[in-house]
Design an enzyme around this catalytic site. Structure first.
Site, PDB file in Angstrom:
ATOM      1  N   GLU A  91      21.485 -11.483  87.843  1.00 29.48           N
ATOM      2  CA  GLU A  91      20.865 -12.231  87.350  1.00 29.48           C
ATOM      3  C   GLU A  91      19.840 -12.601  88.780  1.00 29.48           C
ATOM      4  O   GLU A  91      20.742 -13.091  90.175  1.00 29.48           O
ATOM      5  CB  GLU A  91      21.326 -13.279  86.809  1.00 29.48           C
ATOM      6  N   LYS A 102      15.898 -15.023  79.190  1.00 36.83           N
ATOM      7  CA  LYS A 102      17.322 -16.305  78.627  1.00 36.83           C
ATOM      8  C   LYS A 102      17.178 -16.855  78.172  1.00 36.83           C
ATOM      9  O   LYS A 102      16.076 -17.607  77.908  1.00 36.83           O
ATOM     10  CB  LYS A 102      17.902 -16.108  80.634  1.00 36.83           C
ATOM     11  N   CYS A 104      23.940 -13.980  82.046  1.00 37.58           N
ATOM     12  CA  CYS A 104      24.754 -14.945  82.093  1.00 37.58           C
ATOM     13  C   CYS A 104      25.369 -15.853  81.083  1.00 37.58           C
ATOM     14  O   CYS A 104      25.906 -15.165  80.105  1.00 37.58           O
ATOM     15  CB  CYS A 104      24.096 -15.699  83.568  1.00 37.58           C
ATOM     16  N   ASP A 132      63.904  13.891  65.946  1.00 37.31           N
ATOM     17  CA  ASP A 132      63.021  12.988  64.708  1.00 37.31           C
ATOM     18  C   ASP A 132      64.749  12.470  64.588  1.00 37.31           C
ATOM     19  O   ASP A 132      64.260  11.085  64.467  1.00 37.31           O
ATOM     20  CB  ASP A 132      62.621  13.716  63.382  1.00 37.31           C
ATOM     21  N   ASN A 173      64.407  27.939  53.334  1.00 40.33           N
ATOM     22  CA  ASN A 173      63.768  26.512  52.203  1.00 40.33           C
ATOM     23  C   ASN A 173      64.996  26.463  51.727  1.00 40.33           C
ATOM     24  O   ASN A 173      65.401  24.643  51.387  1.00 40.33           O
ATOM     25  CB  ASN A 173      62.383  26.529  51.636  1.00 40.33           C
ATOM     26  N   SER A 190      42.934  18.142  48.437  1.00 42.14           N
ATOM     27  CA  SER A 190      43.672  18.748  48.859  1.00 42.14           C
ATOM     28  C   SER A 190      44.087  20.563  48.586  1.00 42.14           C
ATOM     29  O   SER A 190      44.042  21.719  49.646  1.00 42.14           O
ATOM     30  CB  SER A 190      45.945  19.538  47.652  1.00 42.14           C
TER      31      SER A 190
END
Length: 703
Positions: free
Chosen positions: A54, A123, A178, A375, A459, A683
């Site tokens: 400034e 300003k 400022c 986990d 599975n 999906s």
């Protein structure tokens, strides 16, 4: 536009700079030369925007000298020097100086680029209290009554302005001065709503005790509220110390994150730089729909702004890698103190969530499968703390390890030791007989003695484990605690339905694998497993200390175990046949890909650019594990290969599993994959557009 890959501007970053030049009070020519020198330095480093303090051309502390014509004329002459110097620069410069407008004086920010003044911003708020007396010399912006001003013989825009880079529409910057940011509603708030992504504050800001910390709070919060970058300057060496002192603090924040800070009380001119992610800011605004609501609610203020095109040159053709540090582990802070704070908070979120679920269901027991892997270990640790906090015995945790055809001696031993260390009710069920019966019912070749280890074989084991857990929960009046993590959900690395995909409540579902590693280590190192509610960590000596060390060692052993589902029989040496990361890629890379895809929606090309910036050199940057794990590096070929795996699994093959996941607490801003929370997706989508974008990434990033 060039397609140079290793150039930050081609990935919607912009390098910005804040300069704090040494100054002399009431010597605009000297100050202009200091400003020009810093501007040239910033331009040479590839910056396209450079902000200065400034009233930096005359010096802020001139006081009533601002009323002297000789000083004001000298300021105009100094500005002319800066404008002339800017012809050779690609960057836009923002300098502070007094500007005369219809026999009044305004404290202004002047935007200069390519030999032109593009606009002047006065300003808005003039402090006139304590050590400040600006209303004695200057007028406030609202008193101007004009929208242009003649400066150096040219009419230039004046007032509420937003400046837009000609060839990068995401770079739209606004200037305030400022005090403007110290008020309840700064002008930059409305500028952000009007589309400004980079907010610039030309400040002088004398220093007093505690002010530096408050500036950080002020600038950080304004950047966060406005979803913007914020550049803050202040006056330094050379300002008058008649009654005040100056520290030359410069700051750059982006959406609440500090990117750069200058050394304070420096005796020489200096610059700070940061590479601002403009796309991040734009996407945050698009994501946070209340930002758009705010635009509508403040339409009158937003309409006051005019957009001015600015001729800045984006140096897109040369190789210009990021100077900004990109953390390898976006879910895990590299700083040890912040990492431990993160672990403490995440752990307690998980604990509080499960406590509430048990309280609301009026159930006091949990069933959990313990594999001896990462986990289930962490989920069991959460359960232990829940029982402690509820004032229930840890024996209310009904833990089962269920060895199958591929369970290794190591993980079985670790499961047993872990359950003993926790003090839960420990049971062991050999699932091989029930699995064999299922395989016989299916007429599977394995039931006839053939070594066929297909997905059905795998599975059947995963399903038998989960089936047992649910029936045990029914039988014993408990709920099943899920153990699968966010990384596995992202990659679809779980057995759908009656498998590790399903539970009554999953404490790990929004915790990525890379964070779970640190959570388990944090529990081990802070003695959480030894502590009941209200207790502190046990002493190192004596029996209790030895027991604590034993519990810690169990957890460390688990951390050092290679990740494997152990569904296919291993080799004769006992090593697992299945190595998870050989199938789906290193979790450290896939968690990186997940974060930037899920949190920000970046295209694969940008994710690859960020990944290369983070991972190509193991010797640079900070690591969060202090040498406790391997420090890996990846070239672009490896980054692309693993990103391709991630993109296809995430977008094409795995969403159907995520569309029906059990309840689980969200733990971080990195997002969750709950269909009821952060992520709602079809999906049956394709991955072609993401893979096509990835195909544009060169194998050699230097090309």
């Amino acid at each position: 536009m060039t397609n140079r890959f290793l150039n930050l501007y081609n990935h919607d970053f912009a390098r910005v700079a804040v300069g704090v030049p040494q100054c002399r009070v009431a010597d605009p020519a000297f100050n202009a030369q200091q400003t020009i020198a810093l501007a040239r330095e910033a331009d040479a480093q590839g910056a396209v925007l450079v902000a200065f303090p400034e009233l930096g051309i005359p010096a802020y502390s001139c006081e009533d000298l601002f009323q002297q014509r000789a000083l004001l004329d000298a300021c105009d002459a100094a500005l002319a020097e800066i404008v002339a110097a800017s012809r050779e620069l690609g960057a836009a410069l923002i300098v502070g100086m007094p500007v005369r407008v219809q026999q009044r004086l305004f404290n202004c920010a002047v935007v200069v680029a390519r030999g032109r003044i593009h606009g002047v911003v006065p300003k808005t708020y003039l402090p006139n209290y304590s050590e400040f007396y600006e209303a004695r010399q200057f007028n406030a912006a609202d008193d101007a009554g004009v929208d242009s001003v003649t400066l150096l013989g040219h009419d230039v825009p004046f007032g509420a302005l937003i400046f837009e880079a000609a060839d990068q529409p995401l770079l739209r910057f606004h200037c305030e001065i400022c005090e403007d940011v110290w008020v309840p509603v700064p002008p930059s708030s409305f500028a952000a709503l009007a589309g400004a992504t980079v907010l610039v504050n030309l400040s002088a800001s004398n220093v007093v005790v505690g002010k530096s910390a408050y500036r950080h709070q002020l600038v950080g919060q304004q950047s966060a509220r406005c979803l913007a970058a914020y550049l803050y300057t202040s006056a330094g060496q050379g300002e008058s110390t008649t009654d005040l002192a100056w520290d030359g603090q410069a700051l750059i924040y982006e959406n609440g994150d500090m990117l750069a800070e200058s050394a304070r009380f420096a005796s020489e001119s200096h610059l700070i730089y940061a590479d601002v992610d403009l796309e991040r800011l734009a996407r945050e605004r698009m994501h946070q729909t209340t930002f758009g609501v705010s635009v509508r609610r403040h339409a009158d203020e937003v309409a006051r702004f005019r957009t001015i095109k600015v001729d800045v040159t984006m140096p897109r053709d040369a190789e210009l890698p990021l100077a900004r540090a990109i953390g390898r582990f976006p879910y895990v802070p590299a700083d040890p103190r912040l990492r431990d704070e993160r672990c403490h908070e995440v752990y307690n979120i998980q604990v509080q969530a499960l406590m509430q679920r048990l309280a609301s269901s009026k159930i006091q027991k949990v069933v959990i499968g313990v594999s001896g892997g990462l986990d289930s270990t962490h989920a069991l640790l959460v359960c232990a703390k829940v029982m402690d906090r509820l004032g229930l015995p840890r024996t209310n945790i009904l833990a089962y390890t269920m060895p199958g055809f591929a369970t290794s001696e190591r993980t079985l031993r670790q499961a047993r030791e872990l359950m003993e260390a926790v003090g839960c009710t420990a049971r062991e069920i050999d699932i091989r007989p029930s699995c064999m019966q299922m395989l016989k019912d299916l007429d599977h070749p394995f039931a006839n003695g053939q070594e066929v280890y297909d997905v059905t074989f795998e599975n059947v084991q995963a399903g038998e484990r989960t089936n047992h857990l649910f029936r045990l929960a029914n039988h014993l009046g408990a709920i099943v605690i899920g153990t699968g993590d966010l990384s596995e959900l992202a990659l679809g690395w779980c057995t759908y339905g009656v498998g590790d995909h399903m539970s009554h409540y999953n404490v790990n579902a929004s915790v990525p694998k890379t964070l779970i590693i640190h959570l388990v280590r944090w529990v081990a190192e802070t003695g959480q497993l030894s502590q009941s509610a209200g207790q502190t960590a046990p002493a190192k000596g004596g029996k209790e200390g030895k027991e604590a060390a034993g519990r810690r060692n169990v957890l460390i052993d688990i951390l050092e175990t290679e990740i494997s589902p152990e569904l296919v029989p291993g080799k004769a040496n006992g090593a697992p046949e299945q190595r998870t990361e050989h199938f789906i890629g290193p979790y450290e890379l896939q968690d990186f890909n997940l974060y930037y895809t899920l949190r920000f929606g970046y295209a694969p090309r940008k994710v690859a650019f960020l990944s290369w910036s983070a991972w190509h050199d193991a010797s640079t940057g900070r690591w969060p594990d202090e040498g406790q794990r391997a420090h890996n590096a990846y070239d672009m070929v490896a980054i692309k290969r693993n990103l391709r795996i991630f993109l296809d699994r995430f977008f094409r093959t795995s969403q159907f599993k995520r569309s029906c996941v059990p309840n689980a607490p969200k733990v971080g801003t990195g997002g969750s994959l709950s269909p009821r929370g952060d992520w709602r997706a079809p999906s049956d989508s394709e991955s072609v557009v993401w893979l096509a974008d990835l195909d544009t990434v060169p194998d050699d990033p230097h090309v």
